[in-house]
Design a protein around this motif. Structure first.
Motif, PDB file in Angstrom:
ATOM      1  N   MET A  71      45.048  34.776  12.080  1.00  0.00           N
ATOM      2  CA  MET A  71      43.502  34.711  11.098  1.00  0.00           C
ATOM      3  C   MET A  71      44.434  34.945   9.870  1.00  0.00           C
ATOM      4  N   PHE A  72      45.165  36.056   9.714  1.00  0.00           N
ATOM      5  CA  PHE A  72      45.001  37.279   8.567  1.00  0.00           C
ATOM      6  C   PHE A  72      46.380  36.516   8.532  1.00  0.00           C
ATOM      7  N   GLY A  73      47.477  37.298   8.876  1.00  0.00           N
ATOM      8  CA  GLY A  73      48.798  37.247   8.769  1.00  0.00           C
ATOM      9  C   GLY A  73      49.264  36.194   9.027  1.00  0.00           C
ATOM     10  N   TRP A  74      47.875  34.679   9.900  1.00  0.00           N
ATOM     11  CA  TRP A  74      48.829  33.424   9.255  1.00  0.00           C
ATOM     12  C   TRP A  74      49.083  33.742   7.782  1.00  0.00           C
ATOM     13  N   PHE A  75      48.672  33.577   6.560  1.00  0.00           N
ATOM     14  CA  PHE A  75      48.418  33.191   5.106  1.00  0.00           C
ATOM     15  C   PHE A  75      49.590  34.710   4.644  1.00  0.00           C
ATOM     16  N   ALA A  76      49.207  36.026   5.115  1.00  0.00           N
ATOM     17  CA  ALA A  76      49.877  36.901   4.602  1.00  0.00           C
ATOM     18  C   ALA A  76      51.125  37.869   4.754  1.00  0.00           C
ATOM     19  N   ASN A  77      51.575  37.315   6.077  1.00  0.00           N
ATOM     20  CA  ASN A  77      52.667  38.108   6.203  1.00  0.00           C
ATOM     21  C   ASN A  77      54.193  36.768   5.183  1.00  0.00           C
ATOM     22  N   PRO A  78      53.977  35.364   5.621  1.00  0.00           N
ATOM     23  CA  PRO A  78      54.706  34.629   4.749  1.00  0.00           C
ATOM     24  C   PRO A  78      55.009  35.218   2.751  1.00  0.00           C
ATOM     25  N   VAL A  79      53.870  35.516   2.760  1.00  0.00           N
ATOM     26  CA  VAL A  79      54.024  35.533   1.277  1.00  0.00           C
ATOM     27  C   VAL A  79      54.087  36.977   1.024  1.00  0.00           C
ATOM     28  N   VAL A  80      54.525  38.200   1.693  1.00  0.00           N
ATOM     29  CA  VAL A  80      54.639  39.399   1.506  1.00  0.00           C
ATOM     30  C   VAL A  80      55.677  39.537   2.471  1.00  0.00           C
ATOM     31  N   ASN A  81      56.289  38.733   3.492  1.00  0.00           N
ATOM     32  CA  ASN A  81      57.643  39.356   4.333  1.00  0.00           C
ATOM     33  C   ASN A  81      58.128  37.977   4.186  1.00  0.00           C
ATOM     34  N   GLY A  82      57.268  37.138   3.487  1.00  0.00           N
ATOM     35  CA  GLY A  82      58.891  35.742   3.310  1.00  0.00           C
ATOM     36  C   GLY A  82      58.977  34.760   5.016  1.00  0.00           C
ATOM     37  N   THR A 110      63.437  27.276   6.353  1.00  0.00           N
ATOM     38  CA  THR A 110      64.022  27.174   5.748  1.00  0.00           C
ATOM     39  C   THR A 110      64.732  28.678   5.165  1.00  0.00           C
ATOM     40  N   ASP A 111      65.630  29.381   5.500  1.00  0.00           N
ATOM     41  CA  ASP A 111      65.897  30.989   5.023  1.00  0.00           C
ATOM     42  C   ASP A 111      66.042  30.332   3.247  1.00  0.00           C
ATOM     43  N   GLU A 112      65.742  29.572   2.651  1.00  0.00           N
ATOM     44  CA  GLU A 112      65.810  29.601   1.276  1.00  0.00           C
ATOM     45  C   GLU A 112      64.039  29.542   1.183  1.00  0.00           C
ATOM     46  N   GLU A 113      63.585  29.087   1.930  1.00  0.00           N
ATOM     47  CA  GLU A 113      61.648  28.780   1.578  1.00  0.00           C
ATOM     48  C   GLU A 113      61.546  30.351   1.831  1.00  0.00           C
ATOM     49  N   ILE A 114      62.368  30.790   2.673  1.00  0.00           N
ATOM     50  CA  ILE A 114      62.081  32.700   3.318  1.00  0.00           C
ATOM     51  C   ILE A 114      61.737  33.333   2.024  1.00  0.00           C
ATOM     52  N   ALA A 115      62.753  32.916   1.038  1.00  0.00           N
ATOM     53  CA  ALA A 115      63.504  33.791   0.143  1.00  0.00           C
ATOM     54  C   ALA A 115      62.573  33.955  -1.158  1.00  0.00           C
ATOM     55  N   TYR A 116      62.309  32.297  -1.546  1.00  0.00           N
ATOM     56  CA  TYR A 116      61.336  31.471  -2.380  1.00  0.00           C
ATOM     57  C   TYR A 116      59.971  32.122  -2.114  1.00  0.00           C
ATOM     58  N   ILE A 117      59.423  32.187  -0.596  1.00  0.00           N
ATOM     59  CA  ILE A 117      57.949  32.611  -0.719  1.00  0.00           C
ATOM     60  C   ILE A 117      57.950  34.336   0.037  1.00  0.00           C
ATOM     61  N   LYS A 118      58.728  34.418  -0.482  1.00  0.00           N
ATOM     62  CA  LYS A 118      58.680  36.696  -0.387  1.00  0.00           C
ATOM     63  C   LYS A 118      58.253  36.845  -1.046  1.00  0.00           C
ATOM     64  N   GLY A 119      57.253  37.845  -1.043  1.00  0.00           N
ATOM     65  CA  GLY A 119      56.308  38.251  -2.566  1.00  0.00           C
ATOM     66  C   GLY A 119      55.991  37.799  -3.415  1.00  0.00           C
ATOM     67  N   THR A 120      55.415  36.847  -3.751  1.00  0.00           N
ATOM     68  CA  THR A 120      54.472  35.675  -4.204  1.00  0.00           C
ATOM     69  C   THR A 120      53.025  36.141  -4.346  1.00  0.00           C
ATOM     70  N   HIS A 121      52.841  37.525  -4.650  1.00  0.00           N
ATOM     71  CA  HIS A 121      51.575  38.021  -4.891  1.00  0.00           C
ATOM     72  C   HIS A 121      51.950  39.140  -6.054  1.00  0.00           C
ATOM     73  N   ASP A 122      50.358  39.443  -6.192  1.00  0.00           N
ATOM     74  CA  ASP A 122      50.740  40.629  -7.277  1.00  0.00           C
ATOM     75  C   ASP A 122      49.337  41.546  -6.551  1.00  0.00           C
ATOM     76  N   PHE A 123      48.747  41.491  -6.430  1.00  0.00           N
ATOM     77  CA  PHE A 123      47.563  41.809  -5.337  1.00  0.00           C
ATOM     78  C   PHE A 123      47.050  40.510  -4.047  1.00  0.00           C
ATOM     79  N   VAL A 124      46.024  41.303  -3.005  1.00  0.00           N
ATOM     80  CA  VAL A 124      45.498  40.058  -2.043  1.00  0.00           C
ATOM     81  C   VAL A 124      44.873  40.465  -1.977  1.00  0.00           C
ATOM     82  N   ALA A 125      43.772  38.964  -2.110  1.00  0.00           N
ATOM     83  CA  ALA A 125      41.813  38.987  -2.463  1.00  0.00           C
ATOM     84  C   ALA A 125      41.789  38.470  -0.439  1.00  0.00           C
ATOM     85  N   LEU A 126      40.175  39.386  -0.136  1.00  0.00           N
ATOM     86  CA  LEU A 126      39.925  39.226   1.087  1.00  0.00           C
ATOM     87  C   LEU A 126      38.444  38.084   0.600  1.00  0.00           C
TER      88      LEU A 126
END
Length: 217
Positions: A71-82, A110-126
């Motif tokens: 539920m939460f990790g579906w969105f958060a894990n890509p944004v934080v970990n790729g 793809t590997d390129e997409e993982i690197a591109y998405i990873k870390g795209t956040h300054d904060f997480v909102a709930l």
């Protein structure tokens, strides 16, 4: 819910897959064109309930973690970990194969997409509304989650009935996000207590008193 689509178990995963790539693109555009001048922050808002183990069994603890990750990790894990949570990848691979699909219903980055998405956040909102018990259950064709969820009837309901009032669920959710995703800055953007209007707001006042005075590890 508008626009009235009845997803088959393919389109919903494809939709979120595109949403996450679009989120990353927006973040990179901000970094490249606006951040230096504006010094702003970019994040993502995610809805979730808290899943509380229905018992102390290992199965119910597993169901709780699976519920949170799907539920939460579906969105958060890509944004934080790729990438999607590993438990989600493994589960969808297994279920898709059992259902006769040649590839997983969960799209792959793809590997390129993982690197591109990873870390795209300054904060997480709930956005948090309620909690539920989570109980391990046998595999079901009705839900990829395959977790039996149910409230405690002793939990206060709102007026009109909307969400069970479980203030400790918010505290536990925030703690779980902090521990799971490396203590990010967290904004609470929605937290609902429905009382049907009026100025007699003692129940909502008590709700927030409990939240901010509770020590939940």
């Amino acid at each position: 819910m508008a626009p009235g689509y009845n997803f088959t178990g393919l389109e919903d995963y494809q939709c979120i897959h595109i949403l996450l790539k679009a989120h990353a693109k927006a973040c990179h555009i901000y970094d490249e064109k606006f951040r230096a001048e504006q010094q702003g922050s970019v994040g993502i808002v995610i809805d979730t309930a808290w899943f509380e183990p229905a018992s102390g069994s290992d199965e119910d603890k597993e169901a709780t973690e699976r519920g949170l990750q799907l539920m939460f990790g579906w969105f958060a894990n890509p944004v934080v970990n790729g990438n999607y949570p590993q438990v989600m990848i493994d589960r969808m691979d297994e279920r898709s194969a059992a259902q006769g699909y040649a590839v997983s219903r969960l799209p792959k980055f793809t590997d390129e997409e993982i690197a591109y998405i990873k870390g795209t956040h300054d904060f997480v909102a709930l956005n948090f509304y309620t909690a539920t018990y989570a109980q391990w259950t046998e595999e079901s064709d009705l839900s990829d989650l395959s977790v039996l969820v149910f409230p405690d009837n002793a939990w206060e309901d709102t007026d009109p009935p909307l969400f069970r009032v479980v203030p400790w669920g918010l505290r536990k959710t925030v703690n779980w996000i902090s521990k799971t995703y490396g203590n990010p800055e967290i904004f609470i953007t929605e937290n609902v207590y429905s009382n049907g209007g009026g100025l007699e707001d003692d129940r909502r006042i008590n709700f927030y008193k409990v939240i901010f005075n509770m020590d939940v590890n």
